[in-house]
Design a protein around this motif. Sequence first.
Motif, mmCIF file in Angstrom:
data_model
loop_
_atom_site.group_PDB
_atom_site.id
_atom_site.type_symbol
_atom_site.label_atom_id
_atom_site.label_comp_id
_atom_site.label_asym_id
_atom_site.label_seq_id
_atom_site.Cartn_x
_atom_site.Cartn_y
_atom_site.Cartn_z
ATOM 1 N N ASP A 143 5.049 -1.135 -11.839
ATOM 2 C CA ASP A 143 5.084 0.250 -12.303
ATOM 3 C C ASP A 143 6.024 1.096 -11.449
ATOM 4 N N LEU A 144 6.083 0.823 -10.134
ATOM 5 C CA LEU A 144 6.997 1.560 -9.266
ATOM 6 C C LEU A 144 8.440 1.187 -9.571
ATOM 7 N N TYR A 145 8.670 -0.083 -9.855
ATOM 8 C CA TYR A 145 10.022 -0.541 -10.182
ATOM 9 C C TYR A 145 10.571 0.213 -11.392
ATOM 10 N N TYR A 146 9.766 0.313 -12.446
ATOM 11 C CA TYR A 146 10.247 0.999 -13.651
ATOM 12 C C TYR A 146 10.359 2.512 -13.425
ATOM 13 N N ARG A 147 9.527 3.049 -12.540
ATOM 14 C CA ARG A 147 9.608 4.483 -12.230
ATOM 15 C C ARG A 147 10.889 4.804 -11.460
ATOM 16 N N LEU A 207 15.011 -6.441 -7.003
ATOM 17 C CA LEU A 207 13.657 -5.927 -7.168
ATOM 18 C C LEU A 207 12.947 -6.562 -8.365
ATOM 19 N N ALA A 208 13.686 -6.947 -9.384
ATOM 20 C CA ALA A 208 13.059 -7.601 -10.534
ATOM 21 C C ALA A 208 12.434 -8.922 -10.103
ATOM 22 N N TYR A 209 13.133 -9.643 -9.230
ATOM 23 C CA TYR A 209 12.588 -10.895 -8.704
ATOM 24 C C TYR A 209 11.395 -10.605 -7.805
ATOM 25 N N ALA A 210 11.487 -9.525 -7.014
ATOM 26 C CA ALA A 210 10.372 -9.146 -6.139
ATOM 27 C C ALA A 210 9.142 -8.796 -6.955
ATOM 28 N N VAL A 211 9.344 -8.171 -8.116
ATOM 29 C CA VAL A 211 8.227 -7.868 -9.017
ATOM 30 C C VAL A 211 7.613 -9.162 -9.544
ATOM 31 N N ASP A 236 0.827 -1.209 0.000
ATOM 32 C CA ASP A 236 0.000 0.000 0.000
ATOM 33 C C ASP A 236 0.861 1.258 0.000
ATOM 34 N N THR A 237 1.996 1.200 0.675
ATOM 35 C CA THR A 237 2.915 2.339 0.683
ATOM 36 C C THR A 237 3.554 2.527 -0.687
ATOM 37 N N GLN A 238 3.797 1.432 -1.382
ATOM 38 C CA GLN A 238 4.367 1.514 -2.724
ATOM 39 C C GLN A 238 3.435 2.289 -3.659
ATOM 40 N N ALA A 239 2.129 2.069 -3.505
ATOM 41 C CA ALA A 239 1.164 2.795 -4.348
ATOM 42 C C ALA A 239 1.196 4.287 -4.056
ATOM 43 N N LEU A 240 1.309 4.647 -2.786
ATOM 44 C CA LEU A 240 1.384 6.064 -2.417
ATOM 45 C C LEU A 240 2.681 6.690 -2.904
ATOM 46 N N LEU A 241 3.767 5.913 -2.847
ATOM 47 C CA LEU A 241 5.056 6.414 -3.328
ATOM 48 C C LEU A 241 5.025 6.648 -4.829
ATOM 49 N N LEU A 242 4.377 5.749 -5.563
ATOM 50 C CA LEU A 242 4.279 5.907 -7.010
ATOM 51 C C LEU A 242 3.575 7.215 -7.355
#
Length: 386
Positions: free
Chosen positions: A166-170, A154-158, A117-123
């Motif tokens: 989307d956050l990873y690529y951002r 992070l690629a593995y985490a994705v 949920d924090t990842q969405a807010l960070l994005l």
Amino acid sequence: MQKIKNKYDIVGSDAALARALETAVAIAPTDLTALITGESGVGKEAIPRIIHDNSRRRNGRFLAVNCGAIPEGTVNAELFGHEKGAFTGAIGERKGYFEEADGGTLFLDEIGELPKDTQALLLRVLQNGEFIKVGSSKVEKTDVRVIAATNVDLAYAVATGKFREDLYYRLNAIRIKMPALRERKDDIYLLFRKFTSDFSEKYNLCKVSLTHEAITALSAYRWPGNVRQLKNIAETVTALESRPATPTSERVELDLKTLKKYLPDEQDSLIPAVSGPAQSSLPDSDKQMIIKAILDLKQDVDRLKQMVAGGAATPQPAALESGADRFEPEEQLPEEQLPEDTTIRKASDDLIEKVLAKYNGKVKPAAAELGISERTIYRKLAKKKE
């Protein structure tokens, strides 16, 4: 580039290290988001400082946040702030890191530890600079450059659903990889001399040098805790093996036998290092994931065998799904019925306790040597107290 190394107290002539520093300086004048990767203890924290100090934001604030050290229940309030009464203990309004760093740079270390949920807010704040404080409905704006760092893949985490694609690529607009210390063989003794020299000058001790055989052993060691571990050992060696400096005695030379007393047994490490590409084509992060998966699977199988032997009901296949909902036998069977002295879980707990004792209870260096996050150790300690 030597000027940058001198300013930020960076030692080494490794080509990969030089590329990391050159990239940091090159992107500093822009507002590009940067992702710094590398194992724990390699010195990733120097890169965001270099970027900030050489950017147009140099007069703004620079804030560093360890995402892995923030409890999951309060991470949103820490990053984005909260209103009075938003939750128990919120006795007043509080600014978050994004508001505090407005006009400057925010360094998010261990970003892979952030909840979904924090990842969405960070994005959202990365895309348009907007955020909402916890307990508020008002949209606020901030102008912050974000630099992130991680010691996990992070690629593995994705791929496993633990991190937003989307956050990873951002975040991954620019990637800067810091090399592991074992990949910087020629820099190891240079760093050792620096750390012992700094420590001896601080406490008026004789400087420490090593024989040729000791230098060879120092460079051959795998250094799972990287530069942080080397510094700890160098300072310990100086404190215990040196003596007060005098006009006639300013240096102490240590042989291989003496040095070996301070190099931990490599068999105590959780994950074996690979000294060269000929031995394996897999990167260390992939090997760690594979070994962890094998250990997790063996642990589940052992516990299922124990349940069957004890006459417990066999769980339905749906209960064995991977991820956060994976079947956890300890919820079905009391812990005292498990063969505690032979479980991998207990071996893991014992190893964590051993490394914590080695560092006098300090979680950060223990986590670095074990190659796990600080949050994992805190969870283990909290569970033990229950």
